[in-house]
Structure formats: C-alpha cells, structure tokens
Design a protein around this motif. Structure first.
Motif, PDB file in Angstrom:
ATOM      1  N   LEU A 139       0.827  -1.197   0.000  1.00 28.10           N
ATOM      2  CA  LEU A 139       0.000   0.000   0.000  1.00 28.10           C
ATOM      3  C   LEU A 139       0.868   1.255   0.000  1.00 28.10           C
ATOM      4  CD1 LEU A 139      -3.096   0.993   0.529  1.00 28.10           C
ATOM      5  CD2 LEU A 139      -2.235   1.373   2.845  1.00 28.10           C
ATOM      6  N   GLY A 140       1.876   1.262   0.870  1.00 29.36           N
ATOM      7  CA  GLY A 140       2.779   2.402   0.931  1.00 29.36           C
ATOM      8  C   GLY A 140       3.524   2.613  -0.376  1.00 29.36           C
ATOM      9  N   CYS A 141       3.954   1.505  -1.010  1.00 27.35           N
ATOM     10  CA  CYS A 141       4.666   1.616  -2.281  1.00 27.35           C
ATOM     11  C   CYS A 141       3.756   2.177  -3.375  1.00 27.35           C
ATOM     12  CB  CYS A 141       5.206   0.246  -2.698  1.00 27.35           C
ATOM     13  SG  CYS A 141       6.558  -0.345  -1.662  1.00 27.35           S
ATOM     14  N   MET A 142       2.497   1.723  -3.412  1.00 27.13           N
ATOM     15  CA  MET A 142       1.554   2.227  -4.414  1.00 27.13           C
ATOM     16  C   MET A 142       1.278   3.712  -4.206  1.00 27.13           C
ATOM     17  SD  MET A 142      -1.208  -0.883  -4.617  1.00 27.13           S
ATOM     18  CE  MET A 142      -2.291   0.103  -5.653  1.00 27.13           C
ATOM     19  N   ALA A 143       1.043   4.098  -2.946  1.00 26.46           N
ATOM     20  CA  ALA A 143       0.776   5.506  -2.656  1.00 26.46           C
ATOM     21  C   ALA A 143       1.986   6.366  -3.000  1.00 26.46           C
ATOM     22  CB  ALA A 143       0.402   5.672  -1.184  1.00 26.46           C
ATOM     23  N   LEU A 144       3.173   5.867  -2.659  1.00 25.62           N
ATOM     24  CA  LEU A 144       4.403   6.586  -2.981  1.00 25.62           C
ATOM     25  C   LEU A 144       4.545   6.759  -4.487  1.00 25.62           C
ATOM     26  CD1 LEU A 144       7.134   7.804  -2.153  1.00 25.62           C
ATOM     27  CD2 LEU A 144       8.072   5.477  -2.187  1.00 25.62           C
ATOM     28  N   LEU A 145       4.265   5.696  -5.238  1.00 22.10           N
ATOM     29  CA  LEU A 145       4.364   5.763  -6.700  1.00 22.10           C
ATOM     30  C   LEU A 145       3.374   6.772  -7.270  1.00 22.10           C
ATOM     31  CD1 LEU A 145       5.532   4.654  -9.340  1.00 22.10           C
ATOM     32  CD2 LEU A 145       3.771   2.871  -9.272  1.00 22.10           C
ATOM     33  N   PHE A 146       2.117   6.753  -6.778  1.00 29.20           N
ATOM     34  CA  PHE A 146       1.111   7.703  -7.257  1.00 29.20           C
ATOM     35  C   PHE A 146       1.506   9.136  -6.941  1.00 29.20           C
ATOM     36  CE2 PHE A 146      -2.698   4.554  -7.276  1.00 29.20           C
ATOM     37  CZ  PHE A 146      -2.210   4.023  -8.470  1.00 29.20           C
ATOM     38  N   HIS A 147       2.070   9.329  -5.743  1.00 31.52           N
ATOM     39  CA  HIS A 147       2.525  10.677  -5.376  1.00 31.52           C
ATOM     40  C   HIS A 147       3.623  11.154  -6.317  1.00 31.52           C
ATOM     41  CE1 HIS A 147       0.457  12.305  -1.975  1.00 31.52           C
ATOM     42  NE2 HIS A 147       0.577  11.207  -1.259  1.00 31.52           N
ATOM     43  N   ILE A 148       4.593  10.279  -6.578  1.00 31.20           N
ATOM     44  CA  ILE A 148       5.710  10.670  -7.445  1.00 31.20           C
ATOM     45  C   ILE A 148       5.213  11.000  -8.851  1.00 31.20           C
ATOM     46  CG2 ILE A 148       7.808   9.848  -8.570  1.00 31.20           C
ATOM     47  CD1 ILE A 148       8.418   8.270  -6.030  1.00 31.20           C
ATOM     48  N   ILE A 149       4.343  10.139  -9.390  1.00 32.40           N
ATOM     49  CA  ILE A 149       3.794  10.381 -10.724  1.00 32.40           C
ATOM     50  C   ILE A 149       3.044  11.704 -10.761  1.00 32.40           C
ATOM     51  CG2 ILE A 149       2.099   9.590 -12.417  1.00 32.40           C
ATOM     52  CD1 ILE A 149       2.822   6.726 -11.647  1.00 32.40           C
ATOM     53  N   SER A 150       2.200  11.930  -9.737  1.00 34.41           N
ATOM     54  CA  SER A 150       1.414  13.153  -9.697  1.00 34.41           C
ATOM     55  C   SER A 150       2.298  14.386  -9.569  1.00 34.41           C
ATOM     56  CB  SER A 150       0.428  13.096  -8.533  1.00 34.41           C
ATOM     57  OG  SER A 150      -0.295  14.299  -8.415  1.00 34.41           O
ATOM     58  N   ASP A 151       3.322  14.298  -8.716  1.00 34.89           N
ATOM     59  CA  ASP A 151       4.181  15.459  -8.487  1.00 34.89           C
ATOM     60  C   ASP A 151       5.023  15.786  -9.719  1.00 34.89           C
ATOM     61  OD1 ASP A 151       3.177  15.593  -5.940  1.00 34.89           O
ATOM     62  OD2 ASP A 151       4.764  14.372  -5.073  1.00 34.89           O
ATOM     63  N   VAL A 152       5.552  14.763 -10.358  1.00 39.26           N
ATOM     64  CA  VAL A 152       6.325  14.993 -11.580  1.00 39.26           C
ATOM     65  C   VAL A 152       5.419  15.576 -12.663  1.00 39.26           C
ATOM     66  CG1 VAL A 152       7.599  13.867 -13.439  1.00 39.26           C
ATOM     67  CG2 VAL A 152       8.047  13.226 -11.062  1.00 39.26           C
ATOM     68  N   ALA A 153       4.182  15.060 -12.751  1.00 42.39           N
ATOM     69  CA  ALA A 153       3.232  15.579 -13.738  1.00 42.39           C
ATOM     70  C   ALA A 153       2.896  17.038 -13.444  1.00 42.39           C
ATOM     71  CB  ALA A 153       1.965  14.731 -13.740  1.00 42.39           C
ATOM     72  N   TRP A 154       2.730  17.365 -12.148  1.00 41.21           N
ATOM     73  CA  TRP A 154       2.418  18.755 -11.778  1.00 41.21           C
ATOM     74  C   TRP A 154       3.569  19.679 -12.147  1.00 41.21           C
ATOM     75  CZ3 TRP A 154       4.699  22.211  -8.336  1.00 41.21           C
ATOM     76  CH2 TRP A 154       3.953  23.364  -8.065  1.00 41.21           C
ATOM     77  N   LEU A 155       4.791  19.263 -11.846  1.00 40.58           N
ATOM     78  CA  LEU A 155       5.946  20.103 -12.142  1.00 40.58           C
ATOM     79  C   LEU A 155       6.135  20.306 -13.646  1.00 40.58           C
ATOM     80  CD1 LEU A 155       8.475  18.708  -9.521  1.00 40.58           C
ATOM     81  CD2 LEU A 155       7.427  20.959  -9.515  1.00 40.58           C
TER      82      LEU A 155
END
Length: 219
Positions: free
Chosen positions: A161-177
């Motif tokens: 669960l933590g790995c999935m959430a971490l991955l989604f956060h990274i994808i979202s943050d890179v997409a935002w930037l």
C-alpha cells in the motif's frame, strides 16, 4: 540477532522524524509568524512532495521489515502493550482529525490546538518507531518472540500500500511540475483517502494481534 530488522526500522524512524520535523516547522511558521512561505510556491510544493514521499516510504520500509523479520519485534510485555494502546489512540485521533469537517474560526487557540494535535499524532508515530528500534534486540536465550503469521501478511499488504501511494505521489508530483494536468490529479488529497483509511485499519489490526497473547487462553 540479524541487524536487518533494526536497519529497516532505523531507516523508517529517520524518514518519519524528518517528515514530522518539516511538517511541524512549516505549520508553526504559517500559523504564528508573518513569514510567507508561499512566496515561492513551486519550491514549497516540492518540499511538501518530499515530505509526503518520506511519509509513505517510511511506512513501506518499516512494514517490509515487519514482514521479513517479524521474529525480531520487541517482546510482548507491559511496555509493548502500553505503546500498542497509545498507537491505537493515536490512529483513532488521526482518523478523526482527517474526517473532521466542522466549522471553526482561524484563531490563535485553534492554531494551538491544531499544532498540538499534529505533534501528538505524528510525534506518537515517531516515538513508537524509535522505541521499536531501541527494543528490537530484546530476546532471551536466542529465541525471539514470534508473532502470529497474520501480522506478516498484514504488514506485507501495508508495505505494498505504501509503495503504491508513494508511486502515485511521485507520478502526480512529476506531472504537476511538468504541467501534465491529465496525470497530476491522481494523487490529490481526496484520491489518497482510501490509502490512509486502509493504513489506519491495518495498523490497528497489527497492534491488536500483537497485544493478543495466545498463552493466556483458557484451556
């Protein structure tokens, strides 16, 4: 005793400590000073992203250690039970604060209560991790205090669960930037609610199983 569990717990404790230190510092500055941290919104967003990454990565690392080396958890005693009950109270407080939607005024008292609540919640997690690190070497006659297999698989689920959430956060943050709007919406606070709720349930389940002592069963 193998050092691997202490290593994973230490990594998780350091990551969680950095996250809490940053979060409380930013909250204090925003609430009680005239400093405008949002004057550099991209920089602050990047720091907030790192904070969230540290949060979920610490969770994943710790519960991976619990799954892989569950036999090296602190032995069940009165202090373990005390820490476990405290964590259950903290999880309840955390869950309650997350779903609280009542109206309130932005006052000095409210800011003080908000900071106090966050310090209790996140400070409790940090304290429990450091305690677990300090006491994980406790065993007698070379025999570790093994927990029920259920804890291992719940811990594995929380790690994933933590790995999935971490991955989604990274994808979202890179997409935002990079202004990829169609991707950046996937890790908004609302989208992460199922992850947090599952995490609370999983932590509570692990603690309750750990508090249960099968040797006390009446025959």
């Amino acid at each position: 005793m193998k050092p691997s569990f202490k290593t994973t717990t230490l990594i998780a404790a350091i990551g969680m400590t950095l996250m809490v230190g940053y979060g409380v510092t930013v909250l204090f500055i925003n609430s009680f000073t005239n400093i405008n941290l949002d004057v550099h919104p991209v920089r602050m967003r990047a720091l907030d992203c790192l904070c969230l990454w540290a949060w979920w990565a610490s969770i994943a690392v710790f519960f991976w250690g619990v799954f892989r080396y569950e036999g090296f958890l602190p032995k069940r005693d009165k202090w373990s039970k005390t820490i476990g009950i405290a964590i259950l109270c903290i999880v309840t407080l955390h869950f309650t604060s997350d779903i609280y939607t009542g109206s309130h005024e932005e006052s000095f008292l409210w800011n003080c209560m908000n900071i106090l609540c966050l310090i209790i919640v996140y400070g409790g997690y940090v304290a429990a991790l450091w305690w677990c690190y300090a006491k994980s070497a406790t065993f007698s006659n070379g025999v570790t205090n093994r927990r029920p297999a259920a804890i291992r698989y719940i811990a594995l689920g929380l790690c994933l669960l933590g790995c999935m959430a971490l991955l989604f956060h990274i994808i979202s943050d890179v997409a935002w930037l990079n202004s990829f709007v169609w991707l950046s919406r996937y890790a908004t606070p609302w989208d992460m609610i199922p992850y947090y709720n599952t995490l609370y349930i999983g932590i509570a389940a692990c603690v309750l199983i750990g508090l249960y002592d099968p040797s006390k069963e009446a025959e």
